[in-house]
Design a protein around this motif. Structure first.
Motif, PDB file in Angstrom:
ATOM      1  N   ALA A 160       1.945  -3.101  -1.080  1.00  0.00           N
ATOM      2  CA  ALA A 160       1.701  -1.844  -0.385  1.00  0.00           C
ATOM      3  C   ALA A 160       3.012  -1.229   0.110  1.00  0.00           C
ATOM      4  O   ALA A 160       3.200  -0.014   0.080  1.00  0.00           O
ATOM      5  N   ARG A 161       3.925  -2.094   0.552  1.00  0.00           N
ATOM      6  CA  ARG A 161       5.230  -1.600   1.014  1.00  0.00           C
ATOM      7  C   ARG A 161       6.001  -0.968  -0.135  1.00  0.00           C
ATOM      8  O   ARG A 161       6.620   0.088   0.019  1.00  0.00           O
ATOM      9  N   LEU A 169      -4.496   5.387   3.579  1.00  0.00           N
ATOM     10  CA  LEU A 169      -5.939   5.149   3.528  1.00  0.00           C
ATOM     11  C   LEU A 169      -6.465   5.288   2.100  1.00  0.00           C
ATOM     12  O   LEU A 169      -7.342   4.526   1.674  1.00  0.00           O
ATOM     13  N   HIS A 170      -5.935   6.247   1.341  1.00  0.00           N
ATOM     14  CA  HIS A 170      -6.333   6.387  -0.057  1.00  0.00           C
ATOM     15  C   HIS A 170      -5.949   5.137  -0.855  1.00  0.00           C
ATOM     16  O   HIS A 170      -6.706   4.683  -1.728  1.00  0.00           O
ATOM     17  N   LEU A 171      -4.780   4.576  -0.551  1.00  0.00           N
ATOM     18  CA  LEU A 171      -4.361   3.340  -1.221  1.00  0.00           C
ATOM     19  C   LEU A 171      -5.316   2.206  -0.860  1.00  0.00           C
ATOM     20  O   LEU A 171      -5.710   1.416  -1.735  1.00  0.00           O
ATOM     21  N   THR A 172      -5.711   2.120   0.406  1.00  0.00           N
ATOM     22  CA  THR A 172      -6.647   1.088   0.836  1.00  0.00           C
ATOM     23  C   THR A 172      -7.981   1.215   0.118  1.00  0.00           C
ATOM     24  O   THR A 172      -8.563   0.211  -0.319  1.00  0.00           O
ATOM     25  N   MET A 173      -8.472   2.441  -0.017  1.00  0.00           N
ATOM     26  CA  MET A 173      -9.754   2.638  -0.690  1.00  0.00           C
ATOM     27  C   MET A 173      -9.638   2.326  -2.179  1.00  0.00           C
ATOM     28  O   MET A 173     -10.516   1.675  -2.748  1.00  0.00           O
ATOM     29  N   TRP A 174      -8.563   2.772  -2.822  1.00  0.00           N
ATOM     30  CA  TRP A 174      -8.421   2.552  -4.262  1.00  0.00           C
ATOM     31  C   TRP A 174      -8.119   1.091  -4.585  1.00  0.00           C
ATOM     32  O   TRP A 174      -8.367   0.645  -5.712  1.00  0.00           O
ATOM     33  N   MET A 175      -7.600   0.347  -3.623  1.00  0.00           N
ATOM     34  CA  MET A 175      -7.421  -1.087  -3.816  1.00  0.00           C
ATOM     35  C   MET A 175      -8.748  -1.752  -4.156  1.00  0.00           C
ATOM     36  O   MET A 175      -8.806  -2.741  -4.907  1.00  0.00           O
ATOM     37  N   SER A 227      -9.964   0.598   9.281  1.00  0.00           N
ATOM     38  CA  SER A 227      -8.700   0.926   8.617  1.00  0.00           C
ATOM     39  C   SER A 227      -8.334   2.393   8.799  1.00  0.00           C
ATOM     40  O   SER A 227      -7.155   2.733   8.949  1.00  0.00           O
ATOM     41  N   GLY A 228      -9.357   3.265   8.796  1.00  0.00           N
ATOM     42  CA  GLY A 228      -9.090   4.692   8.990  1.00  0.00           C
ATOM     43  C   GLY A 228      -8.453   4.978  10.333  1.00  0.00           C
ATOM     44  O   GLY A 228      -7.460   5.710  10.439  1.00  0.00           O
ATOM     45  N   VAL A 229      -9.013   4.393  11.397  1.00  0.00           N
ATOM     46  CA  VAL A 229      -8.455   4.592  12.744  1.00  0.00           C
ATOM     47  C   VAL A 229      -7.069   3.976  12.837  1.00  0.00           C
ATOM     48  O   VAL A 229      -6.146   4.553  13.425  1.00  0.00           O
ATOM     49  N   TRP A 230      -6.898   2.800  12.223  1.00  0.00           N
ATOM     50  CA  TRP A 230      -5.601   2.111  12.292  1.00  0.00           C
ATOM     51  C   TRP A 230      -4.509   2.933  11.604  1.00  0.00           C
ATOM     52  O   TRP A 230      -3.414   3.098  12.142  1.00  0.00           O
ATOM     53  N   VAL A 231      -4.826   3.442  10.421  1.00  0.00           N
ATOM     54  CA  VAL A 231      -3.856   4.275   9.695  1.00  0.00           C
ATOM     55  C   VAL A 231      -3.539   5.532  10.496  1.00  0.00           C
ATOM     56  O   VAL A 231      -2.383   5.974  10.564  1.00  0.00           O
ATOM     57  N   TRP A 232      -4.553   6.118  11.132  1.00  0.00           N
ATOM     58  CA  TRP A 232      -4.356   7.316  11.954  1.00  0.00           C
ATOM     59  C   TRP A 232      -3.413   7.012  13.115  1.00  0.00           C
ATOM     60  O   TRP A 232      -2.506   7.800  13.419  1.00  0.00           O
ATOM     61  N   LEU A 233      -3.589   5.859  13.761  1.00  0.00           N
ATOM     62  CA  LEU A 233      -2.709   5.481  14.868  1.00  0.00           C
ATOM     63  C   LEU A 233      -1.285   5.217  14.378  1.00  0.00           C
ATOM     64  O   LEU A 233      -0.309   5.628  15.024  1.00  0.00           O
TER      65      LEU A 233
END
Length: 300
Positions: A160-161, A169-175, A227-233
């Motif tokens: 991911a890095r 978040l898009h990367l997380t979903m497509w994973m 994950s959505g909230v975490w990415v937003w933060l």
């Protein structure tokens, strides 16, 4: 961070801690490898239909899916299915942090500071204490499986890095598109079609309701919302301020497993857990640089 953002970060940690109870409930109904395929298959279908593909190299997307989505959950789900406690799993999975530091140094030539090296060493000592306690009780194999899950998570972190996705978040979903087919193949090979069919045939009974609730929780609450909230933060605050809140995940996991399942860690396991959490925190929190002396400015 404003108070409401702190509450959001704490809330995500609690959500992720409860996630291990949800996994435990689902494993009561479905074989572990098939459950991984089912979990990510449920996510993959709407992702393919509605989520734009992240603009990253395909190899890093596949690497993220194989590390984070496949190897991590092979280890975690097999370990928990073999009897490793849900609360303790939330702690041992934090082995991903020292693995990430070490693999980053070996594979990406990242510099490891003395502070990070000390934190990793303390976290590893904590994991050894937990492992020794499990081995004494005759259950070292499930412990190693969960550690393998932590290794998978760390490999996903590195991928991911390297992907450096504009929208994480898009990367997380497509994973989620990567694991279903290989996991289904592994499930058919090692768990067998009869066991899979039996779990599906009995999944429409009242006794299977907790398993479906657990699956829905891991997908919708644990992954999409959490994950959505975490990415937003993370997009609004420095990583060093947000990331330490993840250390509340094992606290939440151990507490909820104690309340819901009656799991009580042994004293050495608690000591090892404290060392893991403390070591990871020490490694992840950077020491603030000393302020430079500036000439005094007189303002009118």
């Amino acid at each position: 961070m404003p108070p409401r953002h702190v509450l959001l970060a704490v809330g995500v940690a609690v959500v992720w801690g409860v996630n291990f109870l949800a996994i435990h409930a689902s494993l009561e109904q479905f074989p572990p490898l098939f459950l991984v395929a089912l979990r990510f298959g449920v996510m993959a279908i709407p992702t393919l239909l509605f989520v734009p593909r992240p603009k990253v190299r395909l190899r890093w997307l596949i690497g993220y899916g194989l590390g984070f989505g496949t190897l991590q959950f092979i280890g975690l789900y097999l370990g928990m299915a073999a009897g490793f406690p849900a609360g303790l799993a939330s702690l041992v999975l934090q082995s991903s942090a020292p693995f990430t530091v070490l693999l980053g140094a070996l594979l990406l030539r990242e510099r490891v500071s003395g502070r990070a090296a000390l934190g990793v060493a303390v976290a590893v000592i904590g994991l050894v204490l937990v492992g020794v306690t499990r081995a004494t009780g005759g259950s070292w194999w499930p412990f190693l499986l969960v550690v393998l899950g932590g290794l998978g998570w760390s490999l996903g972190n590195l991928a991911a890095r390297q992907a450096a996705a504009p929208n994480p978040l898009h990367l997380t979903m497509w994973m989620s598109v990567v694991p279903p087919l290989p996991m289904l193949a592994l499930s058919l090979a090692f768990e067998g079609s009869d066991r899979i069919a039996s779990s599906l045939a009995t999944s429409l009974t009242a006794a299977a309701v907790p398993a479906w609730i657990g699956l829905g929780y891991t997908v919708l609450i644990g992954t999409v919302l959490g994950s959505g909230v975490w990415v937003w933060l993370m997009s609004r605050h420095p990583a060093g301020r947000v990331a330490p809140f993840s250390m509340l995940v094992p606290v939440s996991g151990l507490t909820t497993a104690w309340l819901a399942l009656g799991e009580t860690p042994q004293p050495l396991e608690l000591l090892g857990g404290a060392l893991v959490i403390g070591g990871v925190l020490w490694a992840s929190l950077r020491k603030a640089p000393a302020p430079e002396l500036q000439p005094e400015i007189v303002r009118a």
